[in-house]
Design an enzyme around this catalytic site. Structure first.
Site, PDB file in Angstrom:
ATOM      1  N   SER A 127       0.827  -1.211   0.000  1.00  0.00           N
ATOM      2  CA  SER A 127       0.000   0.000   0.000  1.00  0.00           C
ATOM      3  C   SER A 127       0.854   1.251   0.000  1.00  0.00           C
ATOM      4  CB  SER A 127      -0.850   0.048   1.277  1.00  0.00           C
ATOM      5  OG  SER A 127      -1.716  -1.040   1.354  1.00  0.00           O
ATOM      6  N   GLU A 160      -3.228  -0.382  -9.688  1.00  0.00           N
ATOM      7  CA  GLU A 160      -2.160   0.581  -9.979  1.00  0.00           C
ATOM      8  C   GLU A 160      -0.913  -0.223 -10.358  1.00  0.00           C
ATOM      9  OE1 GLU A 160      -3.220   4.382  -7.126  1.00  0.00           O
ATOM     10  OE2 GLU A 160      -2.176   2.718  -6.199  1.00  0.00           O
TER      11      GLU A 160
HETATM   12  N1  CAA Z   1     -16.983 -11.448  -3.588  1.00  0.00           N
HETATM   13  C1  CAA Z   1     -18.168 -11.540  -4.251  1.00  0.00           C
HETATM   14  N2  CAA Z   1     -19.203 -10.734  -3.996  1.00  0.00           N
HETATM   15  C2  CAA Z   1     -19.045  -9.815  -3.021  1.00  0.00           C
HETATM   16  C3  CAA Z   1     -17.856  -9.672  -2.291  1.00  0.00           C
HETATM   17  C4  CAA Z   1     -16.792 -10.538  -2.614  1.00  0.00           C
HETATM   18  N3  CAA Z   1     -15.624 -10.475  -1.982  1.00  0.00           N
HETATM   19  N4  CAA Z   1     -18.006  -8.668  -1.384  1.00  0.00           N
HETATM   20  C5  CAA Z   1     -19.251  -8.206  -1.531  1.00  0.00           C
HETATM   21  N5  CAA Z   1     -19.885  -8.887  -2.510  1.00  0.00           N
HETATM   22  C6  CAA Z   1     -21.253  -8.700  -2.972  1.00  0.00           C
HETATM   23  C7  CAA Z   1     -22.234  -8.650  -1.814  1.00  0.00           C
HETATM   24  O1  CAA Z   1     -22.630  -9.948  -1.426  1.00  0.00           O
HETATM   25  C8  CAA Z   1     -23.397  -7.897  -2.406  1.00  0.00           C
HETATM   26  O2  CAA Z   1     -24.159  -8.792  -3.191  1.00  0.00           O
HETATM   27  P1  CAA Z   1     -25.761  -8.621  -3.280  1.00  0.00           P
HETATM   28  O3  CAA Z   1     -25.959  -7.388  -4.104  1.00  0.00           O
HETATM   29  O4  CAA Z   1     -26.180  -9.877  -3.966  1.00  0.00           O
HETATM   30  O5  CAA Z   1     -26.240  -8.496  -1.870  1.00  0.00           O
HETATM   31  C9  CAA Z   1     -22.710  -6.905  -3.356  1.00  0.00           C
HETATM   32  O6  CAA Z   1     -21.373  -7.427  -3.590  1.00  0.00           O
HETATM   33  C10 CAA Z   1     -22.609  -5.530  -2.753  1.00  0.00           C
HETATM   34  O7  CAA Z   1     -22.015  -5.642  -1.481  1.00  0.00           O
HETATM   35  P2  CAA Z   1     -22.665  -5.052  -0.146  1.00  0.00           P
HETATM   36  O8  CAA Z   1     -24.146  -5.228  -0.157  1.00  0.00           O
HETATM   37  O9  CAA Z   1     -21.883  -5.606   1.009  1.00  0.00           O
HETATM   38  O10 CAA Z   1     -22.400  -3.508  -0.069  1.00  0.00           O
HETATM   39  P3  CAA Z   1     -22.085  -2.355  -1.086  1.00  0.00           P
HETATM   40  O11 CAA Z   1     -23.119  -2.221  -2.121  1.00  0.00           O
HETATM   41  O12 CAA Z   1     -21.757  -1.213  -0.207  1.00  0.00           O
HETATM   42  O13 CAA Z   1     -20.726  -2.743  -1.828  1.00  0.00           O
HETATM   43  C11 CAA Z   1     -18.383  -2.323  -1.637  1.00  0.00           C
HETATM   44  C12 CAA Z   1     -19.598  -3.110  -1.125  1.00  0.00           C
HETATM   45  C13 CAA Z   1     -18.120  -2.655  -3.100  1.00  0.00           C
HETATM   46  C14 CAA Z   1     -17.214  -2.806  -0.788  1.00  0.00           C
HETATM   47  C15 CAA Z   1     -18.645  -0.801  -1.499  1.00  0.00           C
HETATM   48  O14 CAA Z   1     -19.119  -0.497  -0.217  1.00  0.00           O
HETATM   49  C16 CAA Z   1     -17.423   0.018  -1.773  1.00  0.00           C
HETATM   50  O15 CAA Z   1     -17.055   0.274  -2.904  1.00  0.00           O
HETATM   51  N6  CAA Z   1     -16.736   0.483  -0.687  1.00  0.00           N
HETATM   52  C17 CAA Z   1     -15.513   1.242  -0.804  1.00  0.00           C
HETATM   53  C18 CAA Z   1     -14.354   0.293  -0.886  1.00  0.00           C
HETATM   54  C19 CAA Z   1     -13.045   1.003  -1.082  1.00  0.00           C
HETATM   55  O16 CAA Z   1     -12.942   2.217  -1.064  1.00  0.00           O
HETATM   56  N7  CAA Z   1     -11.987   0.193  -1.246  1.00  0.00           N
HETATM   57  C20 CAA Z   1     -10.655   0.686  -1.333  1.00  0.00           C
HETATM   58  C21 CAA Z   1      -9.995   0.537   0.015  1.00  0.00           C
HETATM   59  S1  CAA Z   1      -8.374   1.207   0.010  1.00  0.00           S
HETATM   60  C22 CAA Z   1      -7.427   0.020  -0.667  1.00  0.00           C
HETATM   61  O17 CAA Z   1      -7.852  -1.041  -1.008  1.00  0.00           O
HETATM   62  C23 CAA Z   1      -5.990   0.345  -0.859  1.00  0.00           C
HETATM   63  C24 CAA Z   1      -5.047   0.109   0.260  1.00  0.00           C
HETATM   64  O18 CAA Z   1      -3.876  -0.117  -0.048  1.00  0.00           O
HETATM   65  C25 CAA Z   1      -5.438   0.226   1.663  1.00  0.00           C
HETATM   66  P1  NAD Z   2      -3.582  -9.668   5.946  1.00  0.00           P
HETATM   67  O1  NAD Z   2      -2.975  -9.558   7.292  1.00  0.00           O
HETATM   68  O2  NAD Z   2      -5.034  -9.893   5.807  1.00  0.00           O
HETATM   69  O3  NAD Z   2      -2.851 -10.842   5.113  1.00  0.00           O
HETATM   70  C1  NAD Z   2      -1.476 -11.031   5.086  1.00  0.00           C
HETATM   71  C2  NAD Z   2      -1.239 -12.532   4.956  1.00  0.00           C
HETATM   72  O4  NAD Z   2       0.131 -12.759   4.642  1.00  0.00           O
HETATM   73  C3  NAD Z   2      -1.539 -13.300   6.257  1.00  0.00           C
HETATM   74  O5  NAD Z   2      -2.477 -14.313   5.965  1.00  0.00           O
HETATM   75  C4  NAD Z   2      -0.179 -13.879   6.669  1.00  0.00           C
HETATM   76  O6  NAD Z   2      -0.263 -15.171   7.231  1.00  0.00           O
HETATM   77  C5  NAD Z   2       0.554 -13.916   5.339  1.00  0.00           C
HETATM   78  N1  NAD Z   2       2.023 -13.859   5.453  1.00  0.00           N
HETATM   79  C6  NAD Z   2       2.750 -13.032   6.228  1.00  0.00           C
HETATM   80  N2  NAD Z   2       4.071 -13.260   6.030  1.00  0.00           N
HETATM   81  C7  NAD Z   2       4.160 -14.244   5.103  1.00  0.00           C
HETATM   82  C8  NAD Z   2       5.236 -14.923   4.474  1.00  0.00           C
HETATM   83  N3  NAD Z   2       6.498 -14.601   4.761  1.00  0.00           N
HETATM   84  N4  NAD Z   2       4.951 -15.900   3.589  1.00  0.00           N
HETATM   85  C9  NAD Z   2       3.667 -16.217   3.280  1.00  0.00           C
HETATM   86  N5  NAD Z   2       2.600 -15.600   3.839  1.00  0.00           N
HETATM   87  C10 NAD Z   2       2.851 -14.622   4.739  1.00  0.00           C
HETATM   88  O7  NAD Z   2      -3.136  -8.345   5.168  1.00  0.00           O
HETATM   89  P2  NAD Z   2      -3.782  -7.683   3.865  1.00  0.00           P
HETATM   90  O8  NAD Z   2      -4.763  -6.651   4.270  1.00  0.00           O
HETATM   91  O9  NAD Z   2      -4.159  -8.762   2.922  1.00  0.00           O
HETATM   92  O10 NAD Z   2      -2.513  -6.908   3.280  1.00  0.00           O
HETATM   93  C11 NAD Z   2      -1.540  -7.548   2.478  1.00  0.00           C
HETATM   94  C12 NAD Z   2      -0.788  -6.503   1.672  1.00  0.00           C
HETATM   95  O11 NAD Z   2      -1.728  -5.824   0.798  1.00  0.00           O
HETATM   96  C13 NAD Z   2      -0.123  -5.410   2.500  1.00  0.00           C
HETATM   97  O12 NAD Z   2       1.059  -5.028   1.864  1.00  0.00           O
HETATM   98  C14 NAD Z   2      -1.167  -4.288   2.483  1.00  0.00           C
HETATM   99  O13 NAD Z   2      -0.622  -3.027   2.709  1.00  0.00           O
HETATM  100  C15 NAD Z   2      -1.681  -4.424   1.053  1.00  0.00           C
HETATM  101  N6  NAD Z   2      -3.025  -3.885   0.812  1.00  0.00           N
HETATM  102  C16 NAD Z   2      -3.987  -3.973   1.775  1.00  0.00           C
HETATM  103  C17 NAD Z   2      -5.264  -3.478   1.502  1.00  0.00           C
HETATM  104  C18 NAD Z   2      -6.360  -3.550   2.525  1.00  0.00           C
HETATM  105  O14 NAD Z   2      -7.412  -2.924   2.324  1.00  0.00           O
HETATM  106  N7  NAD Z   2      -6.199  -4.275   3.603  1.00  0.00           N
HETATM  107  C19 NAD Z   2      -5.546  -2.935   0.244  1.00  0.00           C
HETATM  108  C20 NAD Z   2      -4.527  -2.893  -0.740  1.00  0.00           C
HETATM  109  C21 NAD Z   2      -3.263  -3.370  -0.436  1.00  0.00           C
END
Ligand code: CAA
Ligand code: NAD
Length: 297
Positions: A127, A160
Site C-alpha cells: 500500500s 495501480e
Molecule cells: N466477492 C463476491 N461478492 C461480493 C464480495 C466478494 N468479496 N463482497 C461483496 N460482494 C457482494 C455482496 O454480497 C453484495 O451482493 P448482493 O448485491 O447480492 O447483496 C454486493 O457485492 C454488494 O455488497 P454489499 O451489499 O456488502 O455492499 P455495497 O453495495 O456497499 O458494496 C463495496 C460493497 C463494493 C465494498 C462498497 O461499499 C465500496 O465500494 N466500498 C468502498 C471500498 C473502497 O474504497 N476500497 C478501497 C480501500 S483502500 C485500498 O484497497 C488500498 C489500500 O492499499 C489500503
Molecule cells: P492480511 O494480514 O489480511 O494478510 C497477510 C497474509 O500474509 C496473512 O495471511 C499472513 O499469514 C501472510 N504472510 C505473512 N508473512 C508471510 C510470508 N512470509 N509468507 C507467506 N505468507 C505470509 O493483510 P492484507 O490486508 O491482505 O494486506 C496484504 C498486503 O496488501 C499489504 O502489503 C497491504 O498493505 C496491502 N493492501 C492492503 C489493503 C487492505 O485494504 N487491507 C488494500 C490494498 C493493499
C-alpha cells in the site's frame, strides 16, 4: 513475455482476492501461506466469493446454472494452495501480498530471488512502500513492479501498476496486461508514497479519525456525511475498519519514519490505541465499529 503461471504469497484479505481474480482470468495460481489454517481460511473465502458471483450471474440472467457451475469449478481448479515456497520456482509472475512490513517483505523478496526462475517477474501489492527498495532486495530490480489491487479485490475495478527507474519496459507492459486479464483497469504511477489512491485516501482517513478524536462529530455522523454529502459508498471510519487498523497504522508508521515533517501522515491517537488493544477492524470483529462476518452491526 507470456504470463501463464502466477504465484501469490499471502492468502489474507488481499491475497485471497488476487488469487481469485487471477484464476478467473485464466491463470494457473500457486498460493503460499505460512500456516495451513491461514491457507484454509483464504481458500474458504475464495469458494464463498465464487459461489456468490455465480449465484448473482444466474439471478441476473447472465449465465445458466450449468455455465455458472462450470465457471466456479474452472476457477477453483486453477488454484493450487501450498506451504512450500519452492513451488513458485517456475512461476512467470510472483505477487507478494503479505503484511505491510518492509523488513518482512525484503526478506521474502530475497528468498524469491533465490527460488524463482531468472525471467520471473516480481510484483508487490504494498500500500505504501518503495517498489525500488523491494526490487533491490530481490537481486533483480529490472523484474520488479508494483501491482496494487484494491479491497475487495473481487469488486474493485482498479489496479495501480508501479514502475521504478529500473523496471524493464517489457516487465511493466506484461504486468499491465496481467491486470487487464484479471478484469481490472490499470493506471500507471511512479514509485511514490501511496502511489495515486493511497496518497489521497490515507490522509483523508487520518483527517476523519482526528475529527472523531477531537469530538467534532461521531463516527456514524462522519460516515453519513461523506456517504450522503459526497456520494462515497462507505464513510472514512468504516473504510478504516474495512482496510484493517493494523494495515493503516503500518502505512502511516512507514511514512512518518521517512517523512517526519509531513502533517498529512500524522498518526491519530485512537488508531494506535485500538491496534494496541488488538481491535483491528472488520477482521477481528471490533474497530471503530463492531462487525459480524462481513457486515457492520
Ligand atoms: N466477492 C463476491 N461478492 C461480493 C464480495 C466478494 N468479496 N463482497 C461483496 N460482494 C457482494 C455482496 O454480497 C453484495 O451482493 P448482493 O448485491 O447480492 O447483496 C454486493 O457485492 C454488494 O455488497 P454489499 O451489499 O456488502 O455492499 P455495497 O453495495 O456497499 O458494496 C463495496 C460493497 C463494493 C465494498 C462498497 O461499499 C465500496 O465500494 N466500498 C468502498 C471500498 C473502497 O474504497 N476500497 C478501497 C480501500 S483502500 C485500498 O484497497 C488500498 C489500500 O492499499 C489500503
Ligand atoms: P492480511 O494480514 O489480511 O494478510 C497477510 C497474509 O500474509 C496473512 O495471511 C499472513 O499469514 C501472510 N504472510 C505473512 N508473512 C508471510 C510470508 N512470509 N509468507 C507467506 N505468507 C505470509 O493483510 P492484507 O490486508 O491482505 O494486506 C496484504 C498486503 O496488501 C499489504 O502489503 C497491504 O498493505 C496491502 N493492501 C492492503 C489493503 C487492505 O485494504 N487491507 C488494500 C490494498 C493493499
Amino acid at each position: 513475455m507470456k504470463i501463464e503461471k502466477v504465484g501469490v504469497v499471502g492468502c489474507g484479505l488481499m491475497g485471497h482476492g488476487i488469487v481469485q481474480v487471477a484464476a478467473q482470468g485464466g491463470f494457473e495460481v500457486i498460493v503460499v501461506e505460512t500456516e495451513q489454517t491461514f491457507l484454509d481460511k483464504g481458500i474458504a473465502r475464495i469458494e464463498k466469493s465464487l459461489a456468490k458471483l455465480a449465484r448473482k450471474a444466474v439471478e441476473k440472467g447472465k449465465q445458466s446454472e450449468d455455465d455458472a457451475s462450470a465457471f466456479v469449478e474452472m476457477a477453483r481448479g486453477r488454484i493450487h494452495p501450498t506451504l512450500d515456497k519452492q513451488e513458485l520456482a517456475d512461476c512467470d509472475l510472483v505477487i507478494e501480498a503479505i503484511v505491510e512490513n518492509m523488513n518482512v517483505k525484503k526478506a521474502l523478496l530475497r528468498e524469491l530471488g533465490d527460488i524463482c526462475k531468472r525471467e520471473a517477474i516480481f510484483g508487490s501489492n504494498t500500500s505504501s512502500f518503495s517498489i525500488a527498495e523491494m526490487g533491490e532486495a530481490s537481486g533483480r530490480p529490472d523484474r520488479m513492479v508494483g501491482l496494487h489491487f484494491f479491497n475487495p479485490v473481487q469488486l474493485m475495478k482498479l489496479v495501480e501498476v508501479v514502475r521504478t527507474d529500473a523496471t524493464d519496459n517489457e516487465v511493466y507492459e506484461a504486468a499491465k496486461a496481467f491486470g487487464k486479464a484479471c478484469g481490472k483497469a490499470p493506471v500507471s504511477c511512479g514509485d511514490t508514497p501511496g502511489f495515486v489512491v493511497n496518497r489521497l485516501l490515507v490522509p483523508y482517513m487520518v483527517q476523519a479519525i482526528q475529527m472523531l478524536d477531537r469530538g467534532d462529530a461521531t463516527a456514524e455522523d462522519i460516515d453519513t456525511a461523506m456517504r450522503f454529502g459526497c456520494g462515497h459508498p462507505m464513510g472514512p471510519i468504516t473504510l478504516t475498519d474495512y482496510v484493517g487498523l493494523d494495515t493503516t497504522l503500518s502505512i502511516l508508521e512507514g511514512w512518518c519514519e521517512r517523512y517526519p515533517d509531513e502533517p498529512a501522515f500524522a498518526i491519530p491517537r485512537s488508531l494506535r490505541r485500538l491496534v494496541g488493544e488488538g481491535q483491528l477492524g472488520r477482521k477481528t470483529g471490533q474497530g471503530y465499529f463492531n462487525w459480524e462476518g462481513d457486515k457492520r452491526v
